[in-house]
Design a protein around this motif. Sequence first.
Motif, PDB file in Angstrom:
ATOM      1  N   UNK A 127      10.865  64.278  65.693  1.00 16.60           N
ATOM      2  CA  UNK A 127      12.136  64.608  65.057  1.00 16.60           C
ATOM      3  C   UNK A 127      12.813  63.326  64.594  1.00 16.60           C
ATOM      4  N   UNK A 128      13.743  63.477  63.654  1.00 16.30           N
ATOM      5  CA  UNK A 128      14.543  62.375  63.164  1.00 16.30           C
ATOM      6  C   UNK A 128      15.999  62.697  63.476  1.00 16.30           C
ATOM      7  N   UNK A 129      16.699  61.812  64.179  1.00 18.33           N
ATOM      8  CA  UNK A 129      18.067  62.075  64.609  1.00 18.33           C
ATOM      9  C   UNK A 129      19.009  61.040  64.012  1.00 18.33           C
ATOM     10  N   UNK A 130      19.401  61.290  62.763  1.00 18.38           N
ATOM     11  CA  UNK A 130      20.427  60.481  62.104  1.00 18.38           C
ATOM     12  C   UNK A 130      21.738  61.261  62.074  1.00 18.38           C
ATOM     13  N   UNK A 131      21.688  62.533  61.683  1.00 20.57           N
ATOM     14  CA  UNK A 131      22.897  63.340  61.506  1.00 20.57           C
ATOM     15  C   UNK A 131      23.551  63.677  62.840  1.00 20.57           C
ATOM     16  N   UNK A 132      24.859  63.936  62.757  1.00 21.73           N
ATOM     17  CA  UNK A 132      25.641  64.356  63.910  1.00 21.73           C
ATOM     18  C   UNK A 132      26.583  65.467  63.482  1.00 21.73           C
ATOM     19  N   UNK A 133      27.155  66.211  64.440  1.00 22.06           N
ATOM     20  CA  UNK A 133      28.045  67.319  64.074  1.00 22.06           C
ATOM     21  C   UNK A 133      29.189  66.911  63.148  1.00 22.06           C
ATOM     22  N   UNK A 134      29.721  65.695  63.321  1.00 25.55           N
ATOM     23  CA  UNK A 134      30.839  65.269  62.484  1.00 25.55           C
ATOM     24  C   UNK A 134      30.497  64.156  61.523  1.00 25.55           C
ATOM     25  N   UNK A 135      29.198  63.918  61.302  1.00 20.43           N
ATOM     26  CA  UNK A 135      28.798  62.777  60.465  1.00 20.43           C
ATOM     27  C   UNK A 135      27.582  63.119  59.629  1.00 20.43           C
ATOM     28  N   UNK A 136      27.637  64.277  58.931  1.00 27.51           N
ATOM     29  CA  UNK A 136      26.474  64.713  58.170  1.00 27.51           C
ATOM     30  C   UNK A 136      26.127  63.809  57.013  1.00 27.51           C
ATOM     31  N   UNK A 166      12.430  70.622  65.883  1.00 27.03           N
ATOM     32  CA  UNK A 166      12.487  70.028  67.214  1.00 27.03           C
ATOM     33  C   UNK A 166      11.521  70.704  68.179  1.00 27.03           C
ATOM     34  N   UNK A 167      11.313  71.994  67.985  1.00 28.91           N
ATOM     35  CA  UNK A 167      10.449  72.729  68.915  1.00 28.91           C
ATOM     36  C   UNK A 167       9.006  72.235  68.877  1.00 28.91           C
ATOM     37  N   UNK A 168       8.625  71.508  67.818  1.00 27.45           N
ATOM     38  CA  UNK A 168       7.276  70.965  67.709  1.00 27.45           C
ATOM     39  C   UNK A 168       7.177  69.530  68.217  1.00 27.45           C
ATOM     40  N   UNK A 169       8.312  68.902  68.509  1.00 25.11           N
ATOM     41  CA  UNK A 169       8.343  67.447  68.691  1.00 25.11           C
ATOM     42  C   UNK A 169       7.980  66.994  70.102  1.00 25.11           C
ATOM     43  N   UNK A 170       7.342  65.830  70.154  1.00 20.59           N
ATOM     44  CA  UNK A 170       7.127  65.123  71.417  1.00 20.59           C
ATOM     45  C   UNK A 170       8.076  63.936  71.552  1.00 20.59           C
ATOM     46  N   UNK A 171       8.480  63.384  70.438  1.00 21.79           N
ATOM     47  CA  UNK A 171       9.374  62.228  70.444  1.00 21.79           C
ATOM     48  C   UNK A 171      10.183  62.239  69.158  1.00 21.79           C
ATOM     49  N   UNK A 172      11.119  61.315  69.062  1.00 17.95           N
ATOM     50  CA  UNK A 172      11.899  61.218  67.847  1.00 17.95           C
ATOM     51  C   UNK A 172      12.458  59.833  67.640  1.00 17.95           C
ATOM     52  N   UNK A 173      12.950  59.580  66.433  1.00 17.49           N
ATOM     53  CA  UNK A 173      13.639  58.336  66.104  1.00 17.49           C
ATOM     54  C   UNK A 173      15.124  58.644  66.098  1.00 17.49           C
ATOM     55  N   UNK A 174      15.856  58.003  66.999  1.00 14.44           N
ATOM     56  CA  UNK A 174      17.293  58.242  67.156  1.00 14.44           C
ATOM     57  C   UNK A 174      18.052  57.008  66.678  1.00 14.44           C
ATOM     58  N   UNK A 175      19.031  57.225  65.810  1.00 18.59           N
ATOM     59  CA  UNK A 175      19.863  56.137  65.311  1.00 18.59           C
ATOM     60  C   UNK A 175      21.182  56.145  66.087  1.00 18.59           C
ATOM     61  N   UNK A 176      21.573  54.967  66.601  1.00 20.46           N
ATOM     62  CA  UNK A 176      22.785  54.871  67.415  1.00 20.46           C
ATOM     63  C   UNK A 176      23.531  53.583  67.093  1.00 20.46           C
ATOM     64  N   UNK A 177      24.832  53.613  67.336  1.00 18.63           N
ATOM     65  CA  UNK A 177      25.690  52.456  67.057  1.00 18.63           C
ATOM     66  C   UNK A 177      25.556  51.444  68.184  1.00 18.63           C
TER      67      UNK A 177
END
Length: 402
Positions: A127-136, A166-177
């Motif tokens: 999975x790729x985790x860039x977006x957030x609930x308040x930061x699309x 996400x249901x297929x994922x084993x890992x992901x790239x998460x972007x954080x401040x």
Amino acid sequence: MNPGELEERRAALRDFVERRLVPLEPDLPVEGLPDEPLLKELQAEARSGGFWGLSAPVAFGGQGLGVLENAVLLEEIMRTTVSGVSGGYYGAGIFGGNPPAIIVSHGTERQHELYVRPVAEEGCGYFIAMSEPGAGSDPGGMMTTTATRVDGGWVLNGVKGMMSEYFLARFGVVFAVTDPEKRQRGGITAFIVGTDDPGVAVEGETGTMSGKVATWIRLTDCFVPDDDVLGEVGQGFALGQQWFGRIRTLYYGAGMLGPAARALEIAAAYANGRHTFGEPLAARQAIQFMLADSAMQITSLRVFTHDTARKLDAGERCRTESAMVKIMGTEMAWDILDRALQVLGGIGYTNRYPIERMMRTVRLFRITEGANEVHRAFVARELLKDDAATLPRPFGAGRGAA
């Protein structure tokens, strides 16, 4: 791969899609894959045909193709709603997995073995985790997920979404401040996080109009070792933008050509066969104009997408071009699907044809990877700069490598 070889591969892929995947469309659930025996059979055919892991490195069993080669083949894959769900361009499926280019290009040898190899060889998801609930559409300015330095690594806290695979994922790239003052200008870092890591939990799920499930995850004191920092600390946003240029060109350009071209073919065939008031629909000028407009849009997008792909292969950043491709591709596909539905009339609104399913999927693409309005504003800013008010140049006259 020379042009003749690429055309041969494209024709073989078209045959595979039409012969093996299109017949599966009526029965395959939106979030489902073919049952295990059939899936393995299809995967074996994809491997033997040279369609497995188009972007994955050759060293790990993939094809290692460039952006242009990917664009030509992805258009064929995306002609069917089967590949749109389980084709593997986000994760597992018939055509295997294409590892995140950001890991391939900036990952360490350890990261290649742990994260590139299983995607390329097994087709495991991520999975790729860039977006957030308040930061699309403004992830750089509004991102709230934080990464705090601790001994031996980092601790992540925040909520990420909306991820449809996400249901297929084993890992992901998460972007954080990592630096709130710098944020997208050197203060956002990319981390590799496993779905089974302590501190990672599903926050919620919801259905979508396409039938897919969107997932949010919560990171709570999630420890990520230094070995799983991707690239340099603080440079995650810049790496993501480079990667997204490729994604926008492929999945929002070439990927939109697939359903659009098939919808036009369906509409043309229906217009020739359907008779009203004593003559075929195809004899009516209103129908002819709709088909002609669709053909011109497809041809224009294909030329522009392939030109942008060539520039990316040559090392250019193509931020303006990829933004334009994203806008043009997603809006073109919707227009053509809408016209095709109008030509087919009421029967096109039913699931006897794939038009309605394609429309429900394609509509999302005008929102993801930045809403089209955000990309329009970016293109306008680039054009209005005092020192760079020019349209993207033809291939061979670019501004140089990034």
